[in-house]
Design an enzyme around this catalytic site. Structure first.
Site, short mmCIF file in Angstrom:
data_model
loop_
_atom_site.label_atom_id
_atom_site.label_comp_id
_atom_site.label_asym_id
_atom_site.label_seq_id
_atom_site.Cartn_x
_atom_site.Cartn_y
_atom_site.Cartn_z
N ARG A 34 0.82 -1.22 0.00
CA ARG A 34 0.00 0.00 0.00
C ARG A 34 0.85 1.26 0.00
NH1 ARG A 34 -3.06 -1.44 5.36
NH2 ARG A 34 -0.91 -2.11 5.68
N ASP A 60 -4.29 -2.30 -2.08
CA ASP A 60 -4.61 -2.95 -0.80
C ASP A 60 -5.19 -4.33 -1.13
OD1 ASP A 60 -5.96 -3.77 1.57
OD2 ASP A 60 -6.14 -1.68 2.21
N TYR A 153 -5.62 -13.56 15.07
CA TYR A 153 -4.44 -13.77 14.22
C TYR A 153 -4.23 -15.26 13.98
CZ TYR A 153 0.31 -13.59 12.39
OH TYR A 153 1.43 -13.74 11.58
N THR A 188 10.81 -7.83 12.30
CA THR A 188 10.47 -6.99 11.13
C THR A 188 9.62 -5.85 11.69
OG1 THR A 188 8.44 -8.24 10.79
CG2 THR A 188 10.38 -9.05 9.61
N GLU A 189 8.78 -5.26 10.84
CA GLU A 189 7.83 -4.26 11.36
C GLU A 189 6.60 -4.91 11.98
OE1 GLU A 189 6.90 -1.28 8.40
OE2 GLU A 189 9.01 -0.89 8.01
P1 NDP Z 1 5.93 -6.38 8.04
O1 NDP Z 1 4.95 -5.56 8.81
O2 NDP Z 1 7.35 -5.96 8.05
O3 NDP Z 1 5.45 -6.48 6.51
C1 NDP Z 1 4.11 -6.70 6.17
C2 NDP Z 1 3.90 -6.37 4.71
O4 NDP Z 1 2.52 -6.66 4.38
C3 NDP Z 1 4.16 -4.92 4.38
O5 NDP Z 1 4.86 -4.83 3.16
C4 NDP Z 1 2.77 -4.34 4.22
O6 NDP Z 1 2.80 -3.32 3.22
C5 NDP Z 1 1.99 -5.55 3.68
N1 NDP Z 1 0.56 -5.41 3.93
C6 NDP Z 1 -0.07 -5.42 5.14
N2 NDP Z 1 -1.39 -5.20 4.97
C7 NDP Z 1 -1.59 -5.05 3.63
C8 NDP Z 1 -2.73 -4.80 2.84
N3 NDP Z 1 -3.95 -4.65 3.37
N4 NDP Z 1 -2.58 -4.69 1.50
C9 NDP Z 1 -1.36 -4.85 0.95
N5 NDP Z 1 -0.25 -5.10 1.64
C10 NDP Z 1 -0.36 -5.19 2.97
O7 NDP Z 1 5.77 -7.86 8.58
P2 NDP Z 1 6.47 -9.25 8.15
O8 NDP Z 1 7.38 -9.06 7.01
O9 NDP Z 1 6.98 -9.86 9.37
O10 NDP Z 1 5.17 -10.06 7.71
C11 NDP Z 1 5.03 -10.67 6.44
C12 NDP Z 1 4.14 -11.90 6.60
O11 NDP Z 1 4.79 -12.83 7.46
C13 NDP Z 1 2.77 -11.63 7.22
O12 NDP Z 1 1.82 -12.42 6.56
C14 NDP Z 1 2.95 -12.10 8.67
O13 NDP Z 1 1.73 -12.49 9.23
C15 NDP Z 1 3.89 -13.27 8.46
N6 NDP Z 1 4.66 -13.71 9.62
C16 NDP Z 1 5.47 -12.85 10.30
C17 NDP Z 1 6.22 -13.32 11.38
C18 NDP Z 1 7.07 -12.41 12.21
O14 NDP Z 1 7.38 -12.79 13.35
N7 NDP Z 1 7.52 -11.27 11.71
C19 NDP Z 1 6.21 -14.73 11.74
C20 NDP Z 1 5.32 -15.53 10.97
C21 NDP Z 1 4.60 -15.04 9.93
P3 NDP Z 1 2.02 -1.93 3.30
O15 NDP Z 1 1.92 -1.54 4.76
O16 NDP Z 1 2.85 -1.00 2.47
O17 NDP Z 1 0.71 -2.21 2.68
C1 8X3 Z 2 4.15 -14.22 13.81
C2 8X3 Z 2 4.71 -15.09 14.87
O1 8X3 Z 2 4.30 -16.00 17.22
O2 8X3 Z 2 3.90 -13.63 16.86
O3 8X3 Z 2 3.28 -14.91 12.98
O4 8X3 Z 2 2.38 -15.25 16.02
S1 8X3 Z 2 3.76 -14.97 16.30
#
Ligand code: NDP
Ligand code: 8X3
Length: 252
Positions: A34, A60, A153, A188-189
């Site tokens: 986004r 989005d 979640y 990450t974020e």
């Molecule tokens: P970040 O917050 O760093 O990145 C998330 C990304 O998703 C951003 O690029 C954001 O882009 C995009 N995003 C979120 N909502 C939307 C939307 N509505 N439309 C389009 N893009 C969207 O988090 P992670 O890199 O950690 O997360 C990536 C994936 O990994 C997610 O699915 C998360 O659930 C999963 N995950 C993360 C873990 C962790 O511990 N970090 C562990 C396990 C799974 P923008 O805001 O520009 O739209």
């Molecule tokens: C992200 C990992 O443990 O915060 O999916 O759910 S946890």
């Protein structure tokens, strides 16, 4: 390598690292998110550094009309997608079931589940036309084990697990690979978003141990795409060494 990759959620975290990993291996990349400025900056940086082509698409994933209009309208140059990485997603809040914000539940389910379904359906015609392709869904350990206050979640990531299995069955006769990757805690974020900008709360999640980094997930995703045509990793969980399961950490 010369593949064409589409990765959603490439403005930060896993998606950004995945885009960089494939760019470094000479793939052309469609990146989405986004935040337009972040997307354009990444596109410029990758094109300059790796001399590859990048197509940034700002939308989005919850917006069904936009997803189908933008992704169904790809030019011939970009239609030849080899790998779709469904990565865009988020957690919002970590509250007991009776207190969790219903809007947060809806945002997580709309993004992590319905958004992933829309994007996949929009891209599938390109893969089906080739009778070939690879879909990689980023799930979570939260989609394998439920933890306290994970409610909405966890539900969304259990759905990603179910949909990955479902896609693998239904797309079998199109020779499309489906891989689900379920990471544990990665810095990450993600936590900053989950705790709605509370940096101290987010940082505390990663204190006392070494979490995964986005590059760990990018390396894993990339590895899954390097296997021979007849080999598919159906799913894997990937954790920090200091995390045994969804609940148990060894913190020093
Ligand atoms: P970040 O917050 O760093 O990145 C998330 C990304 O998703 C951003 O690029 C954001 O882009 C995009 N995003 C979120 N909502 C939307 C939307 N509505 N439309 C389009 N893009 C969207 O988090 P992670 O890199 O950690 O997360 C990536 C994936 O990994 C997610 O699915 C998360 O659930 C999963 N995950 C993360 C873990 C962790 O511990 N970090 C562990 C396990 C799974 P923008 O805001 O520009 O739209
Ligand atoms: C992200 C990992 O443990 O915060 O999916 O759910 S946890």
């Amino acid at each position: 390598m010369n593949k064409t990759i589409l990765v959603t959620g490439a403005t930060s975290g896993f998606g950004k690292a995945i885009a960089e990993k494939f760019a470094a291996n000479q793939s052309n990349i469609i990146i989405t998110g986004r935040r337009k400025d972040a997307l354009l900056a990444l596109a410029n940086a990758l094109e300059t550094k790796y001399t590859i082509k990048v197509l940034p698409l700002t939308f989005d994933v919850r917006n069904k009309k936009e997803v189908f209009t933008i992704l169904s309208g790809l030019t011939d140059e970009w239609k030849n997608i080899d790998v779709l990485i469904n990565n865009a997603g988020l957690a919002l809040g970590r509250d007991s079931f009776e207190n969790a914000a219903i809007d947060d539940w809806e945002t997580m389910l709309d993004t992590n589940v319905k958004g992933m379904m829309y994007v996949t359906r929009a891209i599938l015609p390109y893969l089906i036309a080739k009778q070939k392709g690879h879909i990689i869904n980023i799930g979570s350990i939260a989609g394998k084990e439920v933890y306290q206050y994970g409610n909405g979640y966890c539900a969304s990531k259990y759905a990603v697990d179910a949909l990955s299995k479902s896609m693998r069955i239904d797309l079998l006769h199109h020779s499309i690979k489906v891989t689900a990757i379920h990471p544990g805690a990665a810095e990450t974020e993600f936590s900053l978003v989950r705790f709605k900008g509370d940096a101290a709360k987010a940082a505390a999640v990663y204190e006392g141990y070494t979490p995964l980094y986005a590059t760990d997930i990018a390396d894993t995703v990339f590895y899954c795409t390097t296997l021979p045509e007849h080999v598919c990793i159906n799913e894997l969980t990937i954790m920090p060494t200091a995390q045994a399961n969804a609940n148990l950490f060894y913190k020093k």
